[in-house]
Design an enzyme around this catalytic site. Structure first.
Site, mmCIF file in Angstrom:
data_model
loop_
_atom_site.group_PDB
_atom_site.id
_atom_site.type_symbol
_atom_site.label_atom_id
_atom_site.label_comp_id
_atom_site.label_asym_id
_atom_site.label_seq_id
_atom_site.Cartn_x
_atom_site.Cartn_y
_atom_site.Cartn_z
ATOM 1 N N ARG A 123 34.178 50.819 32.102
ATOM 2 C CA ARG A 123 34.128 49.680 31.182
ATOM 3 C C ARG A 123 32.999 49.883 30.185
ATOM 4 N NH1 ARG A 123 32.489 45.386 33.967
ATOM 5 N NH2 ARG A 123 32.930 43.990 32.248
ATOM 6 N N LYS A 188 26.987 50.382 43.284
ATOM 7 C CA LYS A 188 28.391 50.376 42.877
ATOM 8 C C LYS A 188 29.207 51.393 43.681
ATOM 9 C CE LYS A 188 31.209 50.237 38.794
ATOM 10 N NZ LYS A 188 31.227 49.721 37.440
ATOM 11 N N ARG A 323 23.412 40.676 34.572
ATOM 12 C CA ARG A 323 22.390 41.386 35.353
ATOM 13 C C ARG A 323 21.594 40.389 36.164
ATOM 14 N NH1 ARG A 323 22.262 44.663 30.761
ATOM 15 N NH2 ARG A 323 22.409 46.860 31.316
HETATM 16 C C1 BTN Z 1 34.016 50.619 35.537
HETATM 17 O O1 BTN Z 1 33.306 50.967 34.587
HETATM 18 O O2 BTN Z 1 33.559 49.970 36.454
HETATM 19 C C2 BTN Z 1 35.481 50.973 35.537
HETATM 20 C C3 BTN Z 1 35.727 52.344 36.111
HETATM 21 C C4 BTN Z 1 37.196 52.695 36.165
HETATM 22 C C5 BTN Z 1 37.413 54.135 36.524
HETATM 23 C C6 BTN Z 1 38.876 54.414 36.772
HETATM 24 S S1 BTN Z 1 39.141 56.009 37.478
HETATM 25 C C7 BTN Z 1 40.848 55.856 37.219
HETATM 26 C C8 BTN Z 1 41.035 55.208 35.868
HETATM 27 N N1 BTN Z 1 41.015 56.200 34.823
HETATM 28 C C9 BTN Z 1 39.949 56.079 34.030
HETATM 29 O O3 BTN Z 1 39.679 56.816 33.064
HETATM 30 N N2 BTN Z 1 39.211 55.039 34.421
HETATM 31 C C10 BTN Z 1 39.785 54.369 35.556
#
Ligand code: BTN
Length: 330
Positions: A123, A188, A323
């Protein structure tokens, strides 16, 4: 990938295999075996070579296996799946799933999972570290009839589904940080990236991308810009990845069906029970705006509620960052 895939399958057991035996399995000379072994570097893997014993991948690999995943899916979930594609290396499962939607090739219930992503996305423009055969990276396409407005709270619902799947595997102390970061002891563990395509008030397709740290490679740690953990750390050893993926789909798909019928209201209590920041002092930033207050759960649309000096305020939208007050990097 021609010879590499069978080579990886053999070396996945972590045992020694002689050059001769590998050559026989792959149908190539010993010199060609050696060249293939060198190519494992592209996955961040390096085979150990011991004279008289052969080659091995220390620790082995837990590879994705379509049969093992499908065997562990609930029958009701199997009926909702349109496809399950296992890729070896991909830029991003979300990018490719969105491309398939644009090309008119995607169906509700398509799952695309990859052993590795070269451009995994998080994100707010972040990268998602996605080393080969270490964690889980997958995207599920789902269709909704009621337009984008009806999807309020969907991303929180997905977070609840992931948390419940992890609990079903025996993980403890799983919590959510608004909107859908999955945490364990403040670190996380998994992230969710939702992307949408379609009409504001008509049918739309959603790509639900999930990244879950199962057994992160130590050498990747420095590249991760926030406190993180993985299942191998919080459980006694990493659970089998095919089982974890099946558990995630077994939790996610019923949640999506329920969301279609009842929206986020049906899941709100469960989200709040998992809220890592409930009643804690937080800062909310949205562009230039910074608000300090006490986290007070979420409303029925999935907006985060903050008790501020001006009363209870609700915040929603992808660009908001939350945060703990006086804590950096969360
Ligand atoms: C975040 O930032 O918390 C979201 C992370 C999401 C990662 C997943 S891995 C599978 C899918 N493909 C991506 O490029 N991103 C999501």
């Amino acid at each position: 990938m021609d010879k590499l895939q069978p080579l990886l399958q053999v070396l996945a057991d972590g045992e020694f295999h002689s050059g001769e035996a590998l050559g026989a399995i792959l149908g190539v000379s010993r010199t060609a075996v050696w060249k293939q072994l060198k190519k494992l570097q592209q996955f961040g893997l390096s085979a150990e070579s011991v004279k008289g014993k052969g080659y091995r991948l220390p620790g082995g690999l837990n590879l994705l296996d379509e049969r093992l995943i499908k065997e562990q899916l609930d029958p009701v979930v199997v009926r909702q799946l349109s496809s399950l594609i296992i890729s070896q290396v991909i830029d991003s499962t979300n990018t490719q799933s969105m491309a398939r939607i644009r090309q008119g090739l995607a169906r509700c219930g398509d799952v695309l999972v990859s052993e590795q992503q070269t451009a995994g996305r998080g994100r707010r423009g972040r990268q998602w570290q996605s080393p080969y055969a270490a964690n889980l990276y997958f995207s599920l396409v789902w269709e909704f009839a009621g337009g984008v407005a009806a999807l309020e709270g969907l991303s929180l619902t997905v977070g609840v589904a992931v948390a419940e799947a992890l609990a079903s595997l025996g993980a403890q102390e799983i919590q959510l940080k608004w909107p859908n970061d999955v945490l364990c002891n403040g670190r996380k563990l998994a992230g969710v990236l939702l992307e949408m395509s379609g009409e504001a008030d008509g049918p739309c397709s959603v790509v639900i991308g999930i990244g879950l740290n199962v057994k992160m490679r130590a050498e990747m740690a420095a590249a991760i810009d926030q406190p993180w953990t993985d299942l191998a750390t919080i459980m006694t050893g990493a659970p089998e990845r095919n089982r974890v993926l099946a558990a995630l789909l077994n939790a996610l798909i019923p949640h999506l069906q329920q969301f279609q019928e009842k929206g986020f209201a049906a899941t709100r209590q469960r989200w709040q029970a998992l809220d890592a920041f409930y009643q804690r002092e937080v800062t909310v930033s949205q562009g230039d705006k910074l608000v300090l207050g006490k986290a007070a759960g979420v409303d029925e649309s999935g907006a985060i509620l903050i008790e501020t000096g001006l009363g209870l305020q609700a915040f929603n939208g992808g660009e908001i960052s939350l945060r703990l007050a006086n804590v950096t990097g969360s």
